[in-house]
Design an enzyme around this catalytic site. Structure first.
Site, short mmCIF file in Angstrom:
data_model
loop_
_atom_site.label_atom_id
_atom_site.label_comp_id
_atom_site.label_asym_id
_atom_site.label_seq_id
_atom_site.Cartn_x
_atom_site.Cartn_y
_atom_site.Cartn_z
CE1 TYR A 63 -3.36 -2.69 0.23
CE2 TYR A 63 -3.72 -2.15 2.52
CZ TYR A 63 -4.03 -2.89 1.41
OH TYR A 63 -5.04 -3.82 1.48
CB SER A 97 -14.30 -3.97 -1.06
OG SER A 97 -13.00 -3.59 -1.42
CG LEU A 140 -19.11 1.35 1.97
CD1 LEU A 140 -18.57 2.70 2.40
CD2 LEU A 140 -20.63 1.34 2.03
N GLY A 141 -18.10 -1.69 -1.80
CA GLY A 141 -17.88 -1.96 -3.22
C GLY A 141 -17.09 -0.88 -3.93
N GLY A 168 -16.91 2.12 -3.27
CA GLY A 168 -17.70 3.34 -3.36
C GLY A 168 -18.97 3.21 -4.18
CG LEU A 186 -22.44 -1.37 -2.82
CD1 LEU A 186 -21.94 -2.56 -2.02
CD2 LEU A 186 -23.85 -1.64 -3.36
CB THR A 187 -21.24 5.60 -1.22
OG1 THR A 187 -20.76 6.06 -2.50
CG2 THR A 187 -20.15 4.80 -0.52
N GLY A 188 -23.69 5.31 -3.48
CA GLY A 188 -24.58 6.10 -4.32
C GLY A 188 -23.90 7.26 -5.03
CE LYS A 189 -17.31 7.27 -3.88
NZ LYS A 189 -16.20 7.62 -2.96
#
Length: 350
Positions: free
Chosen positions: A53, A235, A237-238, A240, A242-245
């Site tokens: 990372y 992950s 939230l996949g 991001g 699955l945040t809807g953004k």
């Protein structure tokens, strides 16, 4: 949050873990330290990092996440003893020859040397949970779906990898060991050989687990459950989705890793099917009076399969949002609707 045990190890952690792969790329050191401060303030006692990372991986930033965490420990004497620290040794090169070269195969010497490098960057004497980031052997992973035996290359045996871990545990440099991005076969073999040869037993497997990738349920959940290996879900939230953004804009713009980094869009999370399915889950959340993030996180937080959910954030506000979702409950009717979408779309980000 009540602490949970990791496998048969002595480690106990909060059921939410702070993932740190954004530190050093999307998140500068000062912001990373504020996020760490806030996580500890709110009761999180579990951190996860890796030698490769930050992400997306670059030679220039390799190891930067561990260095940032190590600098935070140096600025906060006493905090290290209050936290459970996890990190990972990278498997054979996946386009990252700067780590150990293209032909590295997770030999005993490579694992020991990698651990020593992580200890140095993290400015600590011991890693609580040391994980193999991905298997040494050839297998379909990170979006690949089909096993191709023609791609087999020489690599260290599972027995040799366990012997390396045993050396590190005996030396007091590692407390417990884990796997990541593994299969039912791999988890079973690591446990079988450990028991057969008196070597350290894996405590955890860190795999993707979220609404758009429930592949862990395809046999690995049973294997892990029966062998007493705990799931660390990454992950949730996949990336991001699955945040809807991304629902209205698609994967474009200047915010969110899938929009910023082309290399991320080329991976499983960038598939059109993944976004289309995520939008269905996000709409379902709104129908039930939840935010998309609340639905996605609660799916992991309340799931019997998950010991600890690894959240990744770029701001303190995002951290608070993820932590505030703890305690969200999902009705049987909502879970049935979730399963209906999964039946229709399966696991588009597998």
């Amino acid at each position: 949050m009540k602490p949970v045990s990791l496998g048969q190890s002595p480690l106990q952690v909060t059921p939410i873990c702070l993932g740190t792969m954004t530190f050093g790329e999307q998140v500068d050191e000062a912001t990373a330290h504020r996020i760490l401060d806030r996580a500890v303030e709110r009761g999180v006692d579990f951190l996860d990092a890796a030698e490769m990372y930050s992400v997306p991986a670059r030679a220039e930033t390799c190891g930067s996440t561990e260095t940032i965490i190590g600098n935070w420990f140096a600025r906060h004497p006493g905090q290290r003893q209050k936290l459970v620290l996890a990190t990972k040794v990278a498997g054979p090169s996946r386009g990252m020859p700067w780590i150990r070269g293209d032909n590295a195969g997770l030999s005993k010497a490579e694992i020991v040397k990698a651990c020593e490098g992580s200890l140095r960057r993290l400015q600590t004497d011991v890693i609580d949970l040391y994980q193999i980031h991905w298997p040494a052997r050839n297998l379909p992973a990170f979006g690949a779906l089909v096993f191709d035996p023609s791609k087999d290359k020489p690599c260290a045996s599972i027995h040799e990898q366990l012997e390396a871990m045993a050396e590190l545990v005996k030396a007091g440099k590692v407390r417990a060991i884990g796997l990541s991005n593994e299969t039912p076969y791999g988890v079973h073999e690591f446990v079988r050989l450990a028991e057969q040869h008196g070597l350290p037993r894996v405590a955890t497997v860190q795999n993707p687990y979220c609404l758009i990738n429930r592949s862990y349920e395809n046999g690995l959940d049973e294997t892990s459950h029966r062998l007493g290996v705990s799931l660390l879900a990454y992950s949730p939230l996949g990336f991001g989705l699955l945040t809807g953004k991304y629902d209205n804009t698609g994967l474009v713009g200047e915010h969110g890793r899938l929009a910023i980094f082309e290399s991320m869009r080329k991976q499983r999370w960038g598939r059109p099917e993944a976004l289309a399915t995520a939008k269905r889950y996000n709409a379902l959340a709104h129908e039930h009076g939840l935010t998309p993030s609340q639905l996605a996180l609660a799916f992991c937080y309340t799931n019997w399969r998950v010991a600890s959910t690894i959240i990744g954030v770029t701001t303190v506000a995002q951290l608070d949002e993820c932590l505030d979702a703890w305690g969200t409950t999902l009705t049987p009717e909502l879970l049935a609707a979730v399963d209906k979408i999964r039946w229709d779309s399966r696991d588009p980000a597998q």
